[in-house]
Each structure stands twice: as structure tokens, then as C-alpha cells.
Design an enzyme around this catalytic site. Structure first.
Site, PDB file in Angstrom:
ATOM      1  N   HIS A  92       4.761   5.051  -0.597  1.00  0.00           N
ATOM      2  CA  HIS A  92       4.433   6.479  -0.715  1.00  0.00           C
ATOM      3  C   HIS A  92       5.723   7.312  -0.658  1.00  0.00           C
ATOM      4  O   HIS A  92       6.148   7.742   0.415  1.00  0.00           O
ATOM      5  CB  HIS A  92       3.511   6.910   0.427  1.00  0.00           C
ATOM      6  N   GLU A 139       6.159  10.318  -1.421  1.00  0.00           N
ATOM      7  CA  GLU A 139       5.900  11.721  -1.046  1.00  0.00           C
ATOM      8  C   GLU A 139       6.179  11.988   0.423  1.00  0.00           C
ATOM      9  O   GLU A 139       6.463  13.128   0.808  1.00  0.00           O
ATOM     10  CB  GLU A 139       4.461  12.114  -1.396  1.00  0.00           C
ATOM     11  N   CYS A 154       0.718   3.833  -4.778  1.00  0.00           N
ATOM     12  CA  CYS A 154      -0.111   2.945  -3.979  1.00  0.00           C
ATOM     13  C   CYS A 154      -1.306   2.433  -4.804  1.00  0.00           C
ATOM     14  O   CYS A 154      -1.113   1.663  -5.732  1.00  0.00           O
ATOM     15  CB  CYS A 154      -0.542   3.633  -2.687  1.00  0.00           C
TER      16      CYS A 154
END
Length: 530
Positions: free
Chosen positions: A508, A510, A381
Site C-alpha cells: 500500500h 498510499e 493490493c
């Protein structure tokens, strides 16, 4: 099967791990073949944690449908593999806003609006909605905060009412703390007794107690708690400190937590599931001996601020048979003079996400150092945007390149605000949020990491984008745009193929990494760092 409801509350102190216990219960019930969801009710008045400073509440987790939520939803997804939505995260702010909006429309026909019944009825409606609408076997509801907090009182009243309405279809799991007094060499159960007494004073008798402790509790202490708190001995389990949070479900299963829940609800317990894939993961985690060191370049010196990134790196390490040692590197303290010292010994660098101008120059310096010294680098990001800005300044020759977020007057806005975002005045819930598609360029490193998939879908949380006006210049100088959103032509992934691993993602990744399915980008990153 009629939907069953499990309410998880906490007492004595906060931060005991209700989210981990809730996720563990979900995992254990899943292992028995049940369809499960977990939802979080937070007592604060914010609509969501999207506008909260990470120091206040840790990271902001994002669901596939674009809801900004509490970080506990990350635990729910990592443990169970379920995809949570906006229905899984409710705050007092959302409850009150719904009731007030309905009152303004005249839905209450002139009634005086009160906490009981109007607020509690809305809480109950939200607590029941997941189970009734989706045909789930179990709905686990975690209530944030601690018993006795003024703001959590309406939630406790709603649970009290639902316990009566649902009968055996509902159980209450209460998590408390058993402190150890070193001077007296004793474990003290009095705080737990008082917490349960306060819960009983609200009309709720806990069915199961989970005792958070740093020391092992013998049967004498468990019997004492059971006797004073009106709970069956088999329903008093302990949650000791574990080497890893992923060992908690196994510990809970060993003590029969899932079996106790099923007996309370009236379901035959049957055989204990083997959970082979989970145990295989734990075996890999224990067997890993080699260590690799990864630097997290960011501005939030708080491990919960980058919780999902930390867990994703650790999970990828386990599946690569290494222990991932993470080191926070404060980007505000980075200079060109000390960057070599700051990154010394790091096998790879993560340029972390964030908002605002604080610490961005340090991230840009770090990105330049890792690019010129060919250190594996992963930017997420804002981290990806800093990699893009650094490349513009030092390779394209635009020394004043920047993002409109940092400098509205920059003549080289290589990162710019989306057109549809320019007229937005409210900050909360107005970014590009949730899962969007991304087409990968065949033959790219990202394409190979994803297992040669062409179309992927990842979650976003940002307002600014790569400026496509500069795309050809970047490509000609060696930074390739290898992931593109097919609908809006927005750049999602950049990489420098000539480097060992230099990749930035606007999304993102994750948020999509789980215990049994670690994210492919993290896997490939750690493999390269090794």
C-alpha cells in the site's frame, strides 16, 4: 525540556475534525523545532479497526510496525511526516485486554479489578508512555468520540487525573460545534456552553476552545463563548470550512493556536515560524487550473474508505500542477456492456484494494478494458491481484484462473494464500502487516519512478500473494515481476512495460505519501495521466 502533554477532546457532535486539529497542532509545534508525536485513543471495544467494515469506521491505516489503526493516524503522518507505531493507537479493547490478561496472571495480588483505578491507570500509563520512553517535547493525545459518551468516561477520568499530576505540563484543547440556524439567521453558542459544562462536570476545565463552524464567527461570539466557558479570549479560535484540509494549520497559526498552547504551558512564544515549504505547497494547490479525472474502481461508496489513496492522488496532482478530480466507480455495477461508458472521460484508473468476493468481477473487467485500451492503470493490493487474474484469464488462457480467497477450488490459483497463513484461524492482526523490503528490477518503470532506487520499503496489509509457480509464464507473455521481497521471494510489483502505465503493487504505497513528500508512484502515475 520536560515532556508536555496536549489532550484533544470533542463535543456536541462527532466528525468535527479532531484528527485534523491534532495533526495541525503537531505541524505547528514541529515548525517551532519541537519533537512531537500524536496518539489516538478510541473508545470502542474492538482491539483495533482491522476487522471493522470500512462503512463503520472508514479505511484501516497501517503503521510501519504492522499495527492496524484508525484513519486519523494517516492525517498525523501526512501532516507531520512522523512514523507512527502501535503505541500511537489505543482502543478500549486493548486497554481491557491488557488489564484482564494481567489479572489472569495474578499481577493484582487478589485485588478486585475496577474501572477506577485499574482501567484508568492503564490508560494513563499508555498516555504517558510515548513521552517518557522517547524523550519527546510534546505528546498530543486525541480521544475519539464525543463528551458524554458512556464508553469515553474512563478516558476523561484519566485525563482529569493527569491534569492534576502534570500541572502546567498539560493542556486540554476542546473542539465543539457552533451551528447556524438559517431561519433565525443566527449562530448558536449554547451547544458549546453545554459541552464545556459537561466537561467541567467531569472535573476538566478546557484551556483552549476550537469552534468548528461553517460561518465566520465575529469577536462578539468569541467573547461570549470565552465569558460563559471560563476560557481566555485569545484561547478561543475558530475552525471554518476550508477549501482544503491542508489550509487548517495555516488558519490555526494565524489565530495563534500554537502560541496560546505555549503560553498556557509556560514556554516563551518567540517568533512565528514561516513554514515556507507548507505555504509553497498551498500556493501550488491554489494555482493549479488544469483538471484531470481519475476513476476509483472499488466497492465502498464512501470517501473515507479510500482516504489515503484519495489524499495521495490529490497530493501528487498538486505537485504536477493539476487538480485531480476523483470519481468513484462501483465495481459491483460494472459489466462488459457498460464498462466503456463507466470509464469514459477518465485519464487514469485506480483499481482499489479490499477484501472478499463482492465486486471483484467488475474490477477484473475494468482491468481488462484499461489494459486493452492502454489507459494508465494503478492497482493496489487486491487491485493488483485482480490485474494478475485478468491477465491469466485473457492472456495466459486460463479462463478459470482465480484467487484462493475467492475460489478455494480453482485449478489455476494465480493468487494463493501464504503457507504460514494456512493454519491461522483468527482474523484480527494476523495478516502480513507493516513495512517490508522490496528489490526493484533496474530499468523497470517502477525503478524509474522511485528515482532509480534499488531497495525500497513499503507497508502491507494482506493474506494472499502472487503464486510464483506462474511467474515465468507471466514474464514470457509480457507482465513483468519488477519488485521482489528479498527475504521471501514474494512478488511485490507487476507491470506491463509496453503499456503507458500499467502497474500493480501488493503493498500500500498510499500509507507513505505525505504533504511535503508525495509518493513517487503516485507522482509518476498522475504525470502519465496528464
Amino acid at each position: 525540556m520536560e515532556t508536555k502533554f496536549i489532550f484533544v477532546t470533542g463535543g456536541v457532535v462527532s466528525s468535527l475534525g479532531k484528527g485534523i486539529i491534532s495533526a495541525s497542532i503537531g505541524k505547528l509545534l514541529q515548525a517551532r523545532g519541537y519533537k512531537v508525536t500524536i496518539q489516538k485513543f478510541d473508545p470502542y471495544i474492538n482491539i483495533d479497526p482491522g476487522t471493522l467494515n470500512p462503512y463503520e469506521h472508514g479505511e484501516c491505516y497501517v503503521t510501519v510496525d504492522g499495527m492496524e489503526t484508525d484513519l486519523d493516524l494517516g492525517h498525523y503522518e501526512r501532516f507531520t511526516g512522523i512514523h507512527t507505531t502501535r503505541n500511537n493507537s489505543i482502543t478500549t479493547g486493548r486497554i481491557y485486554k491488557t488489564v484482564i490478561d494481567r489479572e489472569r496472571k495474578g499481577d493484582y495480588l487478589g485485588k478486585t479489578i475496577q474501572v477506577v483505578p485499574h482501567i484508568t491507570d492503564e490508560i494513563k500509563r499508555r498516555m504517558l508512555r510515548e513521552g517518557l520512553n522517547e524523550g519527546l517535547d510534546f505528546v498530543i493525545t486525541e480521544v475519539g468520540g464525543t463528551i458524554g459518551d458512556i464508553e469515553s468516561a474512563p478516558f476523561m477520568e484519566a485525563i482529569r487525573q493527569l491534569r492534576w499530576q502534570l500541572g502546567r505540563n498539560a493542556v486540554c484543547v476542546h473542539l465543539t460545534y457552533v451551528p447556524y440556524l438559517k431561519a433565525a439567521d443566527e449562530l448558536k453558542t449554547k451547544p458549546t456552553q453545554h459541552s464545556v459544562k459537561e466537561l467541567q462536570g467531569m472535573g476538566i476545565q478546557p484551556d483552549i476552545l476550537v469552534l468548528r463552524t461553517e460561518r465566520h464567527l465575529d469577536d462578539h461570539i468569541r467573547m461570549k463563548v470565552a465569558s460563559f466557558c471560563n476560557v481566555d479570549l485569545e484561547c478561543v479560535v475558530q475552525s471554518e470550512d476550508m477549501p482544503s484540509i491542508y489550509e487548517v494549520p495555516v488558519s490555526m497559526q494565524r489565530q495563534g493556536l500554537d502560541a496560546a498552547i505555549m503560553r498556557k504551558i509556560g514556554i516563551p512564544v518567540g517568533e512565528t515560524p514561516a513554514m515556507k515549504s507548507w505555504h509553497d505547497f498551498l500556493d501550488k494547490q491554489r494555482d493549479a487550473k488544469r483538471e484531470i479525472h481519475i476513476g476509483l474502481v472499488g466497492k465502498y461508496d464512501l470517501q473515507d474508505a479510500y482516504k489515503s489513496i484519495r489524499e495521495s492522488l490529490n497530493l501528487a496532482g498538486v505537485y504536477n500542477n493539476v487538480k485531480t478530480k476523483l470519481h468513484f466507480i462501483n465495481s459491483e455495477e460494472i459489466t462488459k456492456q457498460n464498462i466503456a461508458e463507466k470509464l469514459e472521460g477518465m485519464a487514469g484508473i485506480m483499481v482499489c484494494p479490499g477484501f472478499g468476493t463482492r465486486g471483484i468481477e467488475g474490477k477484473i473487467i475494468a482491468a481488462e478494458y484499461t489494459r486493452t485500451h492502454d489507459i494508465p492503470t494503478f492497482g493496489i493490493c487486491l487491485g493488483m491481484q485482480m490485474m494478475v487474474i485478468e491477465f491469466a484469464r485473457n492472456v495466459l488462457g486460463y479462463k478459470d484462473a482465480n484467487s484462493r480467497e475467492m475460489d478455494e477450488q480453482t485449478p489455476h490459483n494465480v493468487i494463493d494464500i501464504m503457507e504460514e497463513q494456512k493454519s491461522i484461524t483468527q482474523k484480527g492482526g494476523t495478516m502480513r502487516l507493516g513495512a517490508y523490503e522490496c528489490e526493484l528490477v533496474q530499468g523497470s518503470r517502477a525503478y524509474e519512478a522511485y528515482g532509480e532506487e534499488t531497495l525500497i520499503k513499503e507497508r502491507h496489509r494482506h493474506r494472499y500473494e502472487f503464486n510464483n509457480a506462474y511467474k515465468d509464464e507471466y514474464e514470457s507473455k509480457g507482465m513483468k515481476c519488477v519488485g521482489i521481497n528479498p527475504d521471501a521471494d514474494l512478488v511485490e510489483i507487476v507491470e506491463i512495460p509496453e503499456k503507458r502505465w500499467y502497474i500493480g503493487t501488493q503493498f500500500h504505497p498510499e500509507y507513505s505519501s505525505t504533504v511535503l513528500h508525495p509518493h513517487p508512484l503516485f507522482m509518476d502515475f498522475i504525470k502519465t495521466c496528464m
